[in-house]
Scaffold this motif. Structure first.
Motif, PDB file in Angstrom:
ATOM      1  N   LYS A 162       0.842  -1.208   0.000  1.00 53.52           N
ATOM      2  CA  LYS A 162       0.000   0.000   0.000  1.00 53.52           C
ATOM      3  C   LYS A 162       0.877   1.259   0.000  1.00 53.52           C
ATOM      4  CE  LYS A 162      -3.914  -2.213   2.389  1.00 53.52           C
ATOM      5  NZ  LYS A 162      -4.859  -2.088   3.531  1.00 53.52           N
ATOM      6  N   TYR A 175     -12.377  -2.220  -3.309  1.00 47.09           N
ATOM      7  CA  TYR A 175     -12.902  -2.251  -1.937  1.00 47.09           C
ATOM      8  C   TYR A 175     -14.435  -2.221  -1.915  1.00 47.09           C
ATOM      9  CZ  TYR A 175      -8.262  -1.811   0.186  1.00 47.09           C
ATOM     10  OH  TYR A 175      -6.982  -2.039   0.616  1.00 47.09           O
ATOM     11  N   GLU A 229     -16.724  -4.293  -1.341  1.00 41.23           N
ATOM     12  CA  GLU A 229     -17.427  -4.938  -0.219  1.00 41.23           C
ATOM     13  C   GLU A 229     -17.560  -3.996   0.989  1.00 41.23           C
ATOM     14  OE1 GLU A 229     -15.233  -7.786   2.387  1.00 41.23           O
ATOM     15  OE2 GLU A 229     -13.666  -7.724   0.868  1.00 41.23           O
ATOM     16  N   HIS A 230     -16.758  -2.925   1.012  1.00 39.66           N
ATOM     17  CA  HIS A 230     -16.810  -1.991   2.152  1.00 39.66           C
ATOM     18  C   HIS A 230     -17.633  -0.741   1.854  1.00 39.66           C
ATOM     19  CE1 HIS A 230     -14.033  -4.467   4.327  1.00 39.66           C
ATOM     20  NE2 HIS A 230     -13.117  -4.376   3.382  1.00 39.66           N
ATOM     21  N   PHE A 255     -15.711   3.975   7.021  1.00 44.85           N
ATOM     22  CA  PHE A 255     -14.306   4.223   6.664  1.00 44.85           C
ATOM     23  C   PHE A 255     -14.045   4.111   5.161  1.00 44.85           C
ATOM     24  CE2 PHE A 255     -14.672  -0.285   7.782  1.00 44.85           C
ATOM     25  CZ  PHE A 255     -14.010  -0.925   6.730  1.00 44.85           C
ATOM     26  N   LEU A 260     -10.646   5.058   3.122  1.00 41.21           N
ATOM     27  CA  LEU A 260      -9.915   3.918   2.558  1.00 41.21           C
ATOM     28  C   LEU A 260      -9.568   4.175   1.087  1.00 41.21           C
ATOM     29  CD1 LEU A 260      -8.978   0.979   3.034  1.00 41.21           C
ATOM     30  CD2 LEU A 260     -11.309   0.213   2.532  1.00 41.21           C
ATOM     31  N   ARG A 269      -1.783 -14.847   3.353  1.00 39.68           N
ATOM     32  CA  ARG A 269      -2.590 -14.198   4.403  1.00 39.68           C
ATOM     33  C   ARG A 269      -1.967 -14.443   5.783  1.00 39.68           C
ATOM     34  NH1 ARG A 269      -6.748 -10.416   3.646  1.00 39.68           N
ATOM     35  NH2 ARG A 269      -7.680 -11.188   5.573  1.00 39.68           N
ATOM     36  N   THR A 321      -5.708  -8.015  10.181  1.00 30.82           N
ATOM     37  CA  THR A 321      -5.973  -6.700   9.572  1.00 30.82           C
ATOM     38  C   THR A 321      -5.439  -5.554  10.430  1.00 30.82           C
ATOM     39  OG1 THR A 321      -7.968  -7.624   8.583  1.00 30.82           O
ATOM     40  CG2 THR A 321      -7.813  -5.224   8.671  1.00 30.82           C
ATOM     41  N   ARG A 331       2.351  -7.290   8.851  1.00 36.70           N
ATOM     42  CA  ARG A 331       1.664  -6.222   9.592  1.00 36.70           C
ATOM     43  C   ARG A 331       2.124  -6.167  11.041  1.00 36.70           C
ATOM     44  NH1 ARG A 331      -4.283  -7.441   6.957  1.00 36.70           N
ATOM     45  NH2 ARG A 331      -4.104  -6.053   5.148  1.00 36.70           N
ATOM     46  N   LEU A 355      -4.413   0.694  12.067  1.00 36.17           N
ATOM     47  CA  LEU A 355      -5.357  -0.077  11.239  1.00 36.17           C
ATOM     48  C   LEU A 355      -5.408   0.366   9.772  1.00 36.17           C
ATOM     49  CD1 LEU A 355      -7.701  -2.106  10.820  1.00 36.17           C
ATOM     50  CD2 LEU A 355      -9.228  -0.423  11.867  1.00 36.17           C
ATOM     51  N   SER A 356      -5.543   1.664   9.535  1.00 33.80           N
ATOM     52  CA  SER A 356      -5.733   2.099   8.146  1.00 33.80           C
ATOM     53  C   SER A 356      -4.409   2.232   7.387  1.00 33.80           C
ATOM     54  CB  SER A 356      -6.522   3.402   8.085  1.00 33.80           C
ATOM     55  OG  SER A 356      -5.868   4.379   8.833  1.00 33.80           O
ATOM     56  N   ASN A 371      -1.844  -0.269   7.163  1.00 34.89           N
ATOM     57  CA  ASN A 371      -1.353  -1.603   7.527  1.00 34.89           C
ATOM     58  C   ASN A 371      -0.501  -2.248   6.432  1.00 34.89           C
ATOM     59  OD1 ASN A 371      -3.425  -2.161   5.808  1.00 34.89           O
ATOM     60  ND2 ASN A 371      -4.603  -3.432   7.225  1.00 34.89           N
ATOM     61  N   HIS A 410      -1.862  -5.338   1.208  1.00 35.46           N
ATOM     62  CA  HIS A 410      -3.135  -6.007   0.950  1.00 35.46           C
ATOM     63  C   HIS A 410      -2.872  -7.404   0.403  1.00 35.46           C
ATOM     64  CE1 HIS A 410      -7.109  -6.917  -0.655  1.00 35.46           C
ATOM     65  NE2 HIS A 410      -6.463  -7.374  -1.720  1.00 35.46           N
TER      66      HIS A 410
HETATM   67  P1  IDP Z   1      -7.868  -7.059   4.977  1.00 33.42           P
HETATM   68  O1  IDP Z   1      -7.064  -5.967   4.307  1.00 33.42           O
HETATM   69  O2  IDP Z   1      -7.120  -7.685   6.131  1.00 33.42           O
HETATM   70  O3  IDP Z   1      -8.420  -8.085   4.010  1.00 33.42           O
HETATM   71  P2  IDP Z   1     -10.531  -5.848   5.123  1.00 33.42           P
HETATM   72  O4  IDP Z   1     -11.541  -6.122   6.200  1.00 33.42           O
HETATM   73  O5  IDP Z   1     -10.809  -6.330   3.750  1.00 33.42           O
HETATM   74  O6  IDP Z   1      -9.118  -6.352   5.668  1.00 33.42           O
HETATM   75  O7  IDP Z   1     -10.368  -4.255   5.087  1.00 33.42           O
HETATM   76  C1  IDP Z   1      -9.684  -3.620   4.036  1.00 33.42           C
HETATM   77  C2  IDP Z   1      -8.809  -2.535   4.603  1.00 33.42           C
HETATM   78  O8  IDP Z   1      -9.625  -1.508   5.143  1.00 33.42           O
HETATM   79  C3  IDP Z   1      -7.921  -2.987   5.765  1.00 33.42           C
HETATM   80  O9  IDP Z   1      -6.704  -3.521   5.321  1.00 33.42           O
HETATM   81  C4  IDP Z   1      -7.729  -1.719   6.557  1.00 33.42           C
HETATM   82  O10 IDP Z   1      -6.642  -0.947   6.047  1.00 33.42           O
HETATM   83  C5  IDP Z   1      -9.024  -0.955   6.312  1.00 33.42           C
HETATM   84  N1  IDP Z   1      -9.971  -1.111   7.411  1.00 33.42           N
HETATM   85  C6  IDP Z   1     -10.643  -2.225   7.772  1.00 33.42           C
HETATM   86  N2  IDP Z   1     -11.463  -1.995   8.818  1.00 33.42           N
HETATM   87  C7  IDP Z   1     -11.318  -0.669   9.108  1.00 33.42           C
HETATM   88  C8  IDP Z   1     -11.922   0.198  10.093  1.00 33.42           C
HETATM   89  O11 IDP Z   1     -12.748  -0.218  10.915  1.00 33.42           O
HETATM   90  N3  IDP Z   1     -11.493   1.490  10.089  1.00 33.42           N
HETATM   91  C9  IDP Z   1     -10.581   1.969   9.207  1.00 33.42           C
HETATM   92  N4  IDP Z   1     -10.002   1.192   8.260  1.00 33.42           N
HETATM   93  C10 IDP Z   1     -10.368  -0.115   8.214  1.00 33.42           C
END
Ligand code: IDP
Length: 148
Positions: A9, A49, A51-52, A57, A61, A85, A91, A102, A109-110, A112, A115
């Motif tokens: 990233k 992304y 699915e989010h 966030f 993101l 993984r 995450t 990680r 978290l954001s 990390n 991917h």
């Molecule tokens: P992953 O990257 O471990 O597969 P996902 O749940 O797919 O995790 O989330 C995608 C990315 O979104 C994460 O790598 C992280 O950077 C960010 N993310 C996930 N949950 C949150 C949150 O609750 N707040 C802010 N960023 C988040």
């Protein structure tokens, strides 16, 4: 052989972790079959992304992942999705174990660092989203007979 999509990233690229990260997957015995440094278009990031979408966030993101270059890669190997993984870790870097990417390099978290696809279905989708077929290079890795 199974394939997966991995991506350093923007934080990982700026922190000059590309080499460290590539070295870990190489040493594990996985095979790099495609790679490029690129800035992700916003629409591609929104698809990646998808699915989010709708989560609080989501905008942050997409803004973050498009804020600077990423290093996009396709790796190949038996069980590469599960293995990568595991190597990436949880995450949230706060929960990721030391020894994982990680766990060793992330602190937030954001941001990390990396991917990695989490299923066969998402790996296929993400590889197609980021790479054209001709950008993937099939080649025999002689070392494979010492790995498998
Ligand atoms: P992953 O990257 O471990 O597969 P996902 O749940 O797919 O995790 O989330 C995608 C990315 O979104 C994460 O790598 C992280 O950077 C960010 N993310 C996930 N949950 C949150 C949150 O609750 N707040 C802010 N960023 C988040």
């Amino acid at each position: 052989m199974e394939k997966t999509f991995l991506m350093v990233k923007p934080d990982g690229v700026q922190r000059q972790l590309i080499g460290e990260i590539v070295a870990r997957f190489e040493r594990k015995g996985l095979q790099l079959i495609g790679a490029k440094l690129m800035t992700i278009p916003v629409e591609t990031a929104e698809q990646h992304y998808g699915e989010h979408k709708g989560k609080p966030f989501f905008n942050d993101l997409v803004n973050f992942i498009t804020s600077g270059p990423v290093f996009a890669m396709v790796w190949q190997g038996k069980d590469v999705i599960e293995i990568s993984r595991q190597m990436i870790g949880k995450t949230n870097p706060k929960e990721a174990l030391p020894g994982t990417i990680r766990g060793d390099y992330g602190a937030f978290l954001s941001k990390n660092v990396i991917h990695g696809s989490d299923s066969l279905q998402s790996a296929k989708r993400e590889i197609n989203l980021f790479f054209k077929e001709e950008e993937l290079v099939a080649y025999d890795k002689l070392m494979n007979k010492w790995i498998y």
